[in-house]
Design a protein around this motif. Structure first.
Motif, short mmCIF file in Angstrom:
data_model
loop_
_atom_site.label_atom_id
_atom_site.label_comp_id
_atom_site.label_asym_id
_atom_site.label_seq_id
_atom_site.Cartn_x
_atom_site.Cartn_y
_atom_site.Cartn_z
N THR A 47 0.82 -1.21 0.00
CA THR A 47 0.00 0.00 0.00
C THR A 47 0.85 1.26 0.00
OG1 THR A 47 -0.16 0.13 2.42
CG2 THR A 47 -1.80 -1.24 1.28
N ASP A 63 2.70 2.89 -1.97
CA ASP A 63 2.99 3.00 -3.40
C ASP A 63 3.22 4.47 -3.74
OD1 ASP A 63 3.08 2.97 -6.14
OD2 ASP A 63 1.19 1.89 -6.41
N LYS A 102 0.73 6.16 -6.18
CA LYS A 102 -0.70 6.20 -5.86
C LYS A 102 -1.35 7.54 -6.16
CE LYS A 102 -3.97 5.23 -2.12
NZ LYS A 102 -4.13 4.77 -0.71
N TYR A 139 -2.77 7.84 -9.80
CA TYR A 139 -3.81 6.98 -10.33
C TYR A 139 -5.12 7.76 -10.44
CZ TYR A 139 -0.55 3.28 -8.86
OH TYR A 139 0.56 2.49 -8.68
N TYR A 141 -11.06 2.40 -11.23
CA TYR A 141 -9.82 2.84 -11.88
C TYR A 141 -10.13 3.18 -13.34
CZ TYR A 141 -7.62 0.54 -7.88
OH TYR A 141 -7.26 0.15 -6.60
N ASP A 160 -6.43 -1.61 -1.57
CA ASP A 160 -5.25 -0.76 -1.41
C ASP A 160 -3.97 -1.48 -1.82
OD1 ASP A 160 -6.35 1.66 -0.59
OD2 ASP A 160 -6.40 1.06 1.52
N ASN A 198 -3.66 -1.76 -5.63
CA ASN A 198 -3.76 -0.52 -6.40
C ASN A 198 -2.99 -0.59 -7.71
OD1 ASN A 198 -5.37 1.69 -5.71
ND2 ASN A 198 -4.08 2.21 -3.96
N ARG A 199 -1.73 -1.00 -7.62
CA ARG A 199 -0.88 -1.02 -8.82
C ARG A 199 -1.41 -2.03 -9.84
NH1 ARG A 199 4.76 0.12 -9.61
NH2 ARG A 199 4.61 1.37 -7.70
N TRP A 256 -4.61 -0.59 -11.45
CA TRP A 256 -4.26 0.54 -12.31
C TRP A 256 -3.61 0.05 -13.60
CZ3 TRP A 256 -4.81 4.97 -14.28
CH2 TRP A 256 -3.75 5.65 -14.91
#
Length: 322
Positions: free
Chosen positions: A32, A34, A37, A40, A59, A99, A102-103, A106
């Motif tokens: 998390t 990141d 972030k 994004y 996203y 969370d 996320n990457r 995305w």
């Protein structure tokens, strides 16, 4: 797989270790942190079931798609023309979150051109089966039936998940068929766990070949299911273990991606075969050198790059036939 990578994976694997939930969560939550972030394009919202919040993160693949949603909310655009991936994350039902993904989400939006809707379902053992599948089903039903948020054509929605998320995706599609409230057109399963038994000699050779030295161990899988189940009878339920379903007819067009060195490889491929035998359109690809969790790496990693090629080909077929 080259020797150096094998040595590294073996060093990170402990085939005898029991799952420490708190330790595992702390380790996974490091993702998390990141630094990208803030860049994004996302929107957080939530659904409710039985008085509980189910957080959702959306996203957007580009600025245009993000602005299009804003225009739609203002009433200046009639339809969202962007296709949607409803994503269910992995983590053995016990770890990970939107969370920590996320990457991944995305990258998925950016590299497929889809709006990605990620479900932050509750984790075991605090919440056990069938809470997770019922929560994911409730969100999917809302996304398919209630066009007030994304205003998306249901035929433009693909349900996708990896590992435990692959389990929930497969179970959700079985549940949707059985209940008849909405009809997913496509599902993508990334190295899904679809079985109910990870004892030795469970019938799948990949569990014995790859269940010690490639990050995900056989003992991990046994522990995950112990935390996920509410009682032993759950293991007989096809919504708990989709491989147990007696009826594989009338299910979505499916892409299954497995990894050569994944202990779940054979059960994922067996599930694809059962779907095909049920008369469904199925594509199954095994990624050479792929180990469990490889999809969480960056898209330039060869196994992830290959997976995206299969994913985009699968998604493109729908768009070309529209």
């Amino acid at each position: 797989m080259n020797k150096a990578k094998q040595i590294l994976l073996r060093a990170l694997s402990d085939p005898e270790a029991r799952l420490d939930v708190e330790k595992s969560r702390k380790l996974m939550n490091l993702k998390t942190l990141d630094p990208l972030k803030p860049f994004y394009r996302t929107l957080d919202t939530k659904f409710y079931r039985e008085g509980r919040e189910i957080p959702i993160r959306i996203y957007f693949p580009d600025t245009e798609s993000y602005e299009a949603l804003e225009d739609m909310e203002k009433g200046t655009m009639e339809d969202n023309v962007y296709p949607v991936i409803l994503y269910i994350h992995g983590g053995g039902f016990v770890t990970e979150s939107v969370d920590s993904y996320n990457r991944v989400c995305w990258n998925l939006a950016k590299h497929t051109g889809h709006v990605v809707v990620a479900i932050d379902y509750p984790l075991a053992p605090e919440y056990r089966f069938p809470t997770q599948i019922e929560d994911c089903y409730a969100v999917a039903k809302a996304v398919f039936a209630d066009r007030s948020l994304l205003n998306t054509d249901p035929d433009s929605i693909t349900i996708m998940g990896d590992s435990a998320g692959g389990n929930l995706t497969a179970a959700l599609c079985l549940m949707a068929r059985d209940r008849g409230e909405f009809s997913p057109a496509r599902q993508i399963l990334i190295y899904p766990c679809v079985n109910n038994n990870y004892e030795e000699h469970n019938g799948f050779l990949s569990l014995m070949e790859n269940g010690k030295d490639y990050l995900l161990t056989r003992q991990n899988m046994m522990d995950y299911l112990e935390y996920y189940q509410s009682c032993k009878e759950d293991r007989k339920n096809p919504y708990f273990a989709p491989l147990l379903a007696k009826d594989f007819t009338n299910l979505p067009k499916t892409l299954v991606i497995t990894g050569e060195f994944d202990p779940l490889r054979d059960e994922g491929e067996a599930f694809a075969e059962k779907l095909a035998q049920g008369g469904n359109q199925v594509v199954c690809h095994r990624i050479a050198d792929g180990f469990h969790g490889f999809f969480l790496l960056e898209p330039f990693y060869p196994a992830v790059k290959e997976a995206y090629e299969y994913i985009n080909e699968f998604l493109r077929e729908k768009q070309e036939n529209t």
